[in-house]
Scaffold this active site. Structure first.
Site, PDB file in Angstrom:
ATOM      1  N   CYS A 104       0.730  -1.270   0.076  1.00 18.76           N
ATOM      2  CA  CYS A 104      -0.032  -0.168   0.160  1.00 18.76           C
ATOM      3  C   CYS A 104       0.819   1.213  -0.246  1.00 18.76           C
ATOM      4  CB  CYS A 104      -0.991  -0.053   1.160  1.00 18.76           C
ATOM      5  SG  CYS A 104      -2.459   0.906   1.042  1.00 18.76           S
ATOM      6  N   HIS A 161      -3.213  -5.472   1.604  1.00 18.82           N
ATOM      7  CA  HIS A 161      -2.839  -5.650   2.860  1.00 18.82           C
ATOM      8  C   HIS A 161      -2.685  -7.274   3.234  1.00 18.82           C
ATOM      9  CE1 HIS A 161      -2.235  -1.453   4.652  1.00 18.82           C
ATOM     10  NE2 HIS A 161      -3.092  -1.168   3.840  1.00 18.82           N
ATOM     11  N   GLU A 178      -0.855  -8.618   5.378  1.00 16.91           N
ATOM     12  CA  GLU A 178      -0.311  -8.964   6.732  1.00 16.91           C
ATOM     13  C   GLU A 178      -1.687  -8.906   7.379  1.00 16.91           C
ATOM     14  OE1 GLU A 178      -0.173  -6.162   4.996  1.00 16.91           O
ATOM     15  OE2 GLU A 178      -0.652  -4.429   6.155  1.00 16.91           O
TER      16      GLU A 178
HETATM   17  N1  GLN Z   1      -3.709   6.466   1.403  1.00 22.13           N
HETATM   18  C1  GLN Z   1      -2.338   6.213   1.976  1.00 22.13           C
HETATM   19  C2  GLN Z   1      -1.406   6.885   1.085  1.00 22.13           C
HETATM   20  O1  GLN Z   1      -1.608   7.725   0.311  1.00 22.13           O
HETATM   21  C3  GLN Z   1      -2.129   4.649   1.550  1.00 22.13           C
HETATM   22  C4  GLN Z   1      -3.141   3.956   2.608  1.00 22.13           C
HETATM   23  C5  GLN Z   1      -2.427   2.503   3.183  1.00 22.13           C
HETATM   24  O2  GLN Z   1      -1.207   2.354   3.074  1.00 22.13           O
HETATM   25  N2  GLN Z   1      -3.261   1.787   3.559  1.00 22.13           N
HETATM   26  O3  GLN Z   1      -0.325   6.872   1.354  1.00 22.13           O
END
Ligand code: GLN
Length: 197
Positions: A82, A174, A176
């Site tokens: 992410c 995710h 994890e």
């Molecule tokens: N929206 C976050 C960002 O732009 C990422 C979200 C996440 O890591 N779950 O950094």
């Protein structure tokens, strides 16, 4: 127990604790990493989800950006999830922001919408799973461009969500946060390590 083959988990912000829990469940040695000086002591690096803008601030203060680039240039495996993928990308959209440029993708932040648009989707990773995979998306980005050297290992709703370019592995969801350790096990294997569970 931590040793030089331990997986380092970048722990400046975000959900590094859940990656530690997953590696613990798999019987894999891990340690939290906060400073550039610690990169000699790990065999692979996980960059967790969280808030990429906040992490970038730590990068500037701690000289972490050059340390991660150098680590990857030495061929060491890096796994971003992410926000971690946003930091690894070649190009960041919505809005444009600085990144490490280690993964040849363009990525759009918060592309599914706001927190309320977070979701659990069933995706496919045919090379790793012979069944649909539960994928948790939290204010997740969308990969809008995949470079020629980038392999798509997983998709959800037709979009690439798990990609790999050489020693770099990246998931916009995710893994994890689920009970399935397959993707972490795959990463551990890339580092030359083994999981005992
Ligand atoms: N929206 C976050 C960002 O732009 C990422 C979200 C996440 O890591 N779950 O950094």
């Amino acid at each position: 127990m931590a040793n030089s083959h331990s997986i380092g988990i970048l722990a400046v912000q975000g959900d590094f604790g859940m990656h530690a829990r997953m590696l613990e469940c798999l019987g894999v040695a891990w340690r939290l990493v906060k400073h550039a000086s610690e990169f000699g002591e790990i065999g692979g690096l996980i960059m967790p989800g969280g808030e990429s803008t906040t992490m970038l601030k730590f990068f500037a203060d701690e000289d972490l950006g050059p340390a991660i680039k150098d680590f990857a240039a030495r061929g060491k495996p890096v796994f971003g999830t992410c926000a971690g993928v946003i930091l690894l990308a070649q190009e960041v959209l919505n809005p444009p922001q600085q990144s490490l440029g280690l993964l040849d993708i363009s990525i759009e932040r918060n592309a599914y919408g706001r927190q309320i648009d977070s979701s659990v989707q069933q995706g496919e990773c045919p090379e790793l799973f012979d069944h649909p995979v539960e994928m948790v998306f939290i204010r997740a980005p969308i990969i809008r461009r995949v470079g020629n050297g980038v392999k798509v290992l997983g998709r959800a709703n037709g979009l690439p969500v798990l990609v790999e370019q050489g020693n770099i592995l990246a998931a916009t969801f995710h893994p994890e946060l689920t009970e399935d350790g397959t993707i972490h096990r795959y990463f551990v294997k890339k580092t030359g390590g083994t999981s005992s569970k």
